[in-house]
Every structure is written in structure tokens, then in C-alpha cells.
Motif scaffolding. Structure first.
Motif, short mmCIF file in Angstrom:
data_model
loop_
_atom_site.label_atom_id
_atom_site.label_comp_id
_atom_site.label_asym_id
_atom_site.label_seq_id
_atom_site.Cartn_x
_atom_site.Cartn_y
_atom_site.Cartn_z
N TRP A 12 20.55 14.37 -1.10
CA TRP A 12 19.61 13.35 -0.95
C TRP A 12 18.25 13.73 -0.74
O TRP A 12 18.17 15.12 -0.06
N TYR A 13 17.15 13.08 -0.90
CA TYR A 13 15.73 13.38 -0.75
C TYR A 13 15.13 11.93 -0.40
O TYR A 13 15.01 11.19 -1.32
N SER A 25 0.67 -1.28 -0.05
CA SER A 25 0.00 0.05 0.02
C SER A 25 0.84 1.29 -0.13
O SER A 25 0.20 2.43 0.08
N GLY A 26 2.24 1.17 0.10
CA GLY A 26 3.25 2.34 -0.01
C GLY A 26 4.48 1.91 -0.45
O GLY A 26 4.93 0.79 -0.33
N ILE A 27 5.21 2.85 -1.22
CA ILE A 27 6.39 2.63 -1.41
C ILE A 27 7.43 3.93 -1.10
O ILE A 27 6.88 5.05 -1.11
N GLY A 28 8.52 3.69 -0.74
CA GLY A 28 9.42 5.02 -0.34
C GLY A 28 11.04 4.36 -0.29
O GLY A 28 11.35 3.57 -0.39
N SER A 29 11.78 5.44 -0.23
CA SER A 29 13.19 5.34 -0.29
C SER A 29 13.70 6.66 0.06
O SER A 29 13.15 7.65 0.41
N GLU A 30 15.24 6.77 -0.33
CA GLU A 30 15.87 7.98 -0.39
C GLU A 30 16.61 8.12 -1.50
O GLU A 30 17.63 7.19 -1.83
N TYR A 31 16.46 8.83 -2.73
CA TYR A 31 17.42 9.22 -3.69
C TYR A 31 18.49 9.71 -3.38
O TYR A 31 18.33 11.03 -2.54
N PRO A 33 -0.29 6.91 -10.50
CA PRO A 33 -1.42 6.80 -9.59
C PRO A 33 -1.06 6.95 -7.94
O PRO A 33 -2.10 6.48 -7.31
N CYS A 34 0.20 6.87 -7.73
CA CYS A 34 0.59 7.31 -6.33
C CYS A 34 -0.11 8.49 -5.79
O CYS A 34 -0.32 9.29 -6.86
N ARG A 35 -0.19 8.49 -4.43
CA ARG A 35 -0.40 9.71 -3.63
C ARG A 35 0.43 9.89 -2.76
O ARG A 35 1.27 9.21 -2.28
N PHE A 36 0.07 11.35 -2.23
CA PHE A 36 0.90 11.70 -1.20
C PHE A 36 1.03 10.96 0.15
O PHE A 36 0.11 10.25 0.46
N GLY A 37 2.17 10.61 0.69
CA GLY A 37 2.43 9.68 1.85
C GLY A 37 2.79 10.42 3.00
O GLY A 37 2.62 9.84 3.95
N GLY A 38 3.29 11.52 2.94
CA GLY A 38 3.46 12.18 4.31
C GLY A 38 5.05 12.98 4.26
O GLY A 38 5.38 13.27 3.28
N ASN A 39 5.75 13.02 5.19
CA ASN A 39 7.08 13.59 5.26
C ASN A 39 8.10 13.27 4.24
O ASN A 39 7.98 12.21 4.00
N ALA A 40 8.71 14.24 3.86
CA ALA A 40 9.93 14.02 2.82
C ALA A 40 11.19 14.73 3.49
O ALA A 40 11.28 15.89 2.98
N PRO A 41 11.99 14.13 4.23
CA PRO A 41 13.21 14.80 4.51
C PRO A 41 14.27 15.01 3.56
O PRO A 41 14.14 14.16 2.70
N TYR A 42 15.18 15.88 3.37
CA TYR A 42 16.07 16.29 2.48
C TYR A 42 17.38 16.87 2.85
O TYR A 42 17.27 17.38 3.94
N LEU A 83 13.31 21.74 -8.88
CA LEU A 83 13.83 22.13 -10.34
C LEU A 83 14.45 20.91 -10.98
O LEU A 83 14.04 20.77 -12.17
N LEU A 84 15.27 20.04 -10.31
CA LEU A 84 15.59 18.70 -11.01
C LEU A 84 14.64 17.89 -11.61
O LEU A 84 14.77 17.36 -12.81
N TRP A 85 13.41 17.77 -10.95
CA TRP A 85 12.41 16.99 -11.28
C TRP A 85 11.03 17.82 -11.90
O TRP A 85 10.13 17.06 -12.14
N GLY A 86 11.30 19.16 -11.80
CA GLY A 86 10.09 19.79 -12.03
C GLY A 86 8.78 19.81 -11.05
O GLY A 86 7.78 20.65 -11.43
N SER A 87 8.93 19.01 -9.86
CA SER A 87 8.08 19.16 -8.77
C SER A 87 8.61 18.63 -7.56
O SER A 87 9.76 17.92 -7.72
N SER A 88 8.11 18.80 -6.51
CA SER A 88 8.48 18.22 -5.41
C SER A 88 8.26 16.87 -5.11
O SER A 88 7.07 16.19 -5.70
N TRP A 89 9.01 16.00 -4.63
CA TRP A 89 8.88 14.43 -4.53
C TRP A 89 7.87 14.41 -3.32
O TRP A 89 7.31 13.43 -3.16
#
Length: 409
Positions: free
Chosen positions: A169-170, A116-122, A156-165, A144-150
Motif C-alpha cells: 500500500w501507498y 484544494s487537495g486530494i488524497g487516499s491510500e492505494y 496539474p496536481c502538486r506535491f502535497g507532503g508526506n507519503a507513507p507506504y 517502478l510500478l508507476w514509473g515515478s513516486s506518488w
């Protein structure tokens, strides 16, 4: 005399798959007297990864972190036209079934799981600002690198929550309500990139524990990782492991407990209103009986049976014996169980006869956890036998009767 049977659970063991990254998923059913209607397994798998770091974001989710890394084999080109040449994620978000088996009895049940969810740190080889020409802070550079915030997950994925950076890395976590490709397109050339780990959230559908035997249920489900596989991160981001095996352990801890009040194991059969009408008026009693209340707690199937000190070859029930004459008479024994307990056909259990051969009481089952509810044992000598007893010289009849509640159905 009643004998209570209390059932205890055994821990389960999973069998790992060879040459695979393995994780255990564990769940337990233990009836809760405070919540008798909640007859479900409780997930006991340790939470790691995203939900361990941000528990407030995961009130209805469970997450696991796996030490699988993904590394780019080619640069990610700016404005690439094929999602498979950039950052894409496709995970098994649909329900999948596996069979779990009781180690002792061989009984099987079905468990279902979906991701039901997927995540990592690029992680980038240099600061994100360097890749977009400099002059901006870290967050602006990543956007800017991706044209939008991760944080903004691609459909069809949706907002999952906090995104430290940080500058190079992100971290991110997206929910996956349906199975499909969730892809980000690079707006600038990225010479190389890695995903440092794999976080995923999952949901379980577990069987009805009230129909399961106490003990050990185990099963395994394997997912493949890599291009075109169950976990598919495209053709550029390749994993360092190709198999994930989940070993399931379902721990069933049933309760079957019968409590008889003090003195309740000594049953004295008498006429309605006692013996006074017979002694003073010569009025013959029509029956001798005693109703004995007990309390039962049950979360599992069970059967009932009899053992007798004295038993005949044709009566299929226990006998009472007169020491002075040797005469024997049958005693009818039946049970009334509380609401919530039914027979195999789903019918209430009201004055159900107990026989030596166990017929008619082979299966009782709870619709929900029954916590210390009252039931009744009925003991009776019928009219014909009472007349025989009164016609003889015997002053008393005795006999030991054992009523058995047995969870081994």
C-alpha cells in the motif's frame, strides 16, 4: 439612562440530504478584542484525515476524511493509453457557491468552497515487488510500478507532503491548485486495486460577519461521485457511494455592549462654567447642557432610539417637567460615536440627533470590531427654552430619558 444590549449566538443545525454521505462544515464569528481588524469566520470543523496525521504540512489547509472506497472493476493494463483506464483523479477544485439562510429572519448570504487537495491510500492485492518482477525493496517497487513516486504529483496536481507506504500500500496527498485531471500510468499490469478512503482539503470564502445578524445560518451543497461526476476517479475505479452532501453551519456571535461610568446615569444640565455667572452677575446662560461619555463595544449593526418619561405630541423628543409649575421644556439629545462606526451612508456619527420616531438613527454599522471605544451622549436645552425656564418660578426640571442601543435592525 443607557441600556446596553448584548447579543448572544445560537447554534445552527444542518439538514442532511437523503441517501448521501453527509459531513458538517462549521464556522464561527466571535469578535476578538486582541485582533479587532480580523473580522472573519473561524473554521471550527474537526480536522480528520491527512491534516490530522501531518499537521505540520497543513498550516493553511483543512482536511476531512470520508469513508468512501474506490475499487477497480477491471485490471489496470500496463502502459494504458487512456487516463480513465488507470489511476486518475479529478476533483471540484474550482470555487462553488451556496446560499446560507438565517432560520429566524430569512436573511441569506453566500458561502464559497473549493477542494484544494486530494488524497487516499492505494492498496494492492499482493506486494508491489511481486508485480514488478521482484528483487527490489518496497519503495523501489512502488516507483517502478508507476514509473515515478506518488510523492511527485502528476500535473496539474502538486506535491502535497508526506507519503507513507508499505509493501502493498501507498498513502498520498496532492494539492489541486486548478481543476483538471491528475493521472498516473501503470508500467506493469495491476490485477486489482482499491482506494481505502477519500481525503480532501478545502478552502472557504465566507461573508462579512459584520453585516450579518446574530444566530443561525445554514445551507447545503451536494457533490456527485463517480465517472464523469464532480469527484471523478476514471472508469475503472468505482466508488461505494455516489453522493457527498456538506451541511454548512455558520455561527454568528455578535457583541453589542455599552458601559456608562458610575454615576453617569444621573445627568445634570448646567450652563458653561456653572451657575456662578448667573447668580453673581445676572448673566443669563445661553444653554444648559451635559456631555456624558460612555464606552461601546460593537461587532454588529444597531440602531438607536429614545423612550421618555415625559413626551409631547409635536416635539419628537423628550421633555423635562417642573414639578412646582407643571411647565415642560424639550431637551435635545444627540450622540457622537467613535471612529469605526458609521451610519448607513458610511458617514461618521457626530452629534447625531435622537428622535422618538427613530429617524436618522435607523442604522449604525462597524467597519471593524470596536472594543470599548469612547463615545458621547449630548444633552442640551436650547437658548429659547432656557429663557422660558428663567422667566418662570420653577427651581428644577426633571425627567427620565432612556437611550436604546438595539441590535434588531
Amino acid at each position: 439612562m443607557c441600556r446596553a444590549v448584548t447579543v448572544f449566538a445560537l447554534l445552527l443545525t444542518g439538514v442532511p440530504t437523503a441517501n448521501a454521505l453527509t459531513r458538517e462544515i462549521t464556522a464561527v464569528f466571535r469578535p476578538d478584542p486582541a485582533k479587532p481588524q480580523e473580522n472573519k469566520f473561524r473554521n471550527t470543523t474537526p480536522t480528520t484525515g491527512y491534516c490530522a496525521s501531518f499537521p505540520n504540512q497543513c498550516k493553511t489547509m483543512f482536511s476531512i476524511r470520508l469513508p468512501i472506497t474506490f475499487s477497480s472493476t477491471l485490471p489496470i493494463e500496463a502502459n494504458h493509453g487512456d487516463a480513465r483506464q488507470g489511476a486518475m483523479f479529478k476533483v471540484p477544485a474550482g470555487w462553488r457557491s451556496l446560499q446560507v439562510t438565517h432560520a429566524s429572519t430569512g436573511e441569506t448570504e453566500v458561502v464559497e468552497i473549493r477542494l484544494s487537495g486530494i488524497g487516499s491510500e492505494y492498496r494492492l492485492p499482493v506486494n508491489a515487488a511481486d508485480l514488478v518482477g521482484g528483487g527490489v525493496d518496497a519503495l523501489k517497487a512502488h516507483n517502478l510500478l508507476w514509473g515515478s513516486s506518488w510523492v511527485s504529483a502528476p500535473s496539474p496536481c502538486r506535491f502535497g507532503g508526506n507519503a507513507p507506504y508499505n509493501v502493498n500500500w501507498y498513502g498520498f496527498f496532492w494539492t489541486t491548485p486548478v481543476e483538471g485531471v491528475c493521472a498516473k500510468r501503470a508500467r506493469y499490469l495491476i490485477p486489482s486495486m482499491t482506494y481505502r478512503y477519500l481525503d480532501f482539503a478545502y478552502e472557504l470564502r465566507t461573508p462579512n460577519p459584520l453585516t450579518m445578524s446574530t444566530g443561525q445560518y445554514t445551507g447545503s451543497l451536494t457533490y456527485s461521485v463517480g465517472p464523469g461526476q464532480d469527484f471523478d476517479m476514471g472508469d475503472v475505479m468505482l466508488p461505494n457511494d455516489s453522493i457527498i452532501a456538506f451541511n454548512f453551519k455558520l455561527d454568528v456571535e455578535h457583541t453589542l455592549k455599552v458601559e456608562v461610568p458610575p454615576g453617569g446615569n444621573k445627568v445634570v444640565l448646567e450652563p458653561q462654567g456653572g451657575w456662578q455667572a448667573w447668580l453673581s452677575q445676572g448673566q443669563k446662560p445661553t444653554r444648559l447642557f451635559r456631555d456624558q461619555t460612555f464606552h461601546i463595544s460593537a461587532s454588529s449593526r444597531f440602531k438607536m432610539g429614545l423612550q421618555c418619561q415625559f413626551a409631547g405630541s409635536s416635539d419628537n423628543t423628550c421633555l423635562l417637567w417642573a414639578p412646582s409649575s407643571g411647565q415642560m421644556v424639550p431637551v435635545n439629545i444627540s450622540v457622537t460615536l467613535p471612529n469605526g462606526l458609521t451610519d448607513a451612508g458610511g458617514q461618521p456619527v457626530n452629534r447625531r440627533r435622537l428622535y422618538l420616531d427613530g429617524s436618522g438613527t435607523e442604522l449604525f454599522q462597524p467597519g471593524h470590531y470596536i472594543e470599548r471605544r469612547p463615545g458621547t451622549m449630548h444633552f442640551e436645552v436650547a437658548r429659547n427654552q432656557v429663557e422660558e425656564m428663567l422667566a418662570g418660578d420653577a427651581k428644577s426640571y426633571i425627567g427620565n430619558v432612556t437611550v436604546i442601543w438595539d441590535s434588531e435592525v
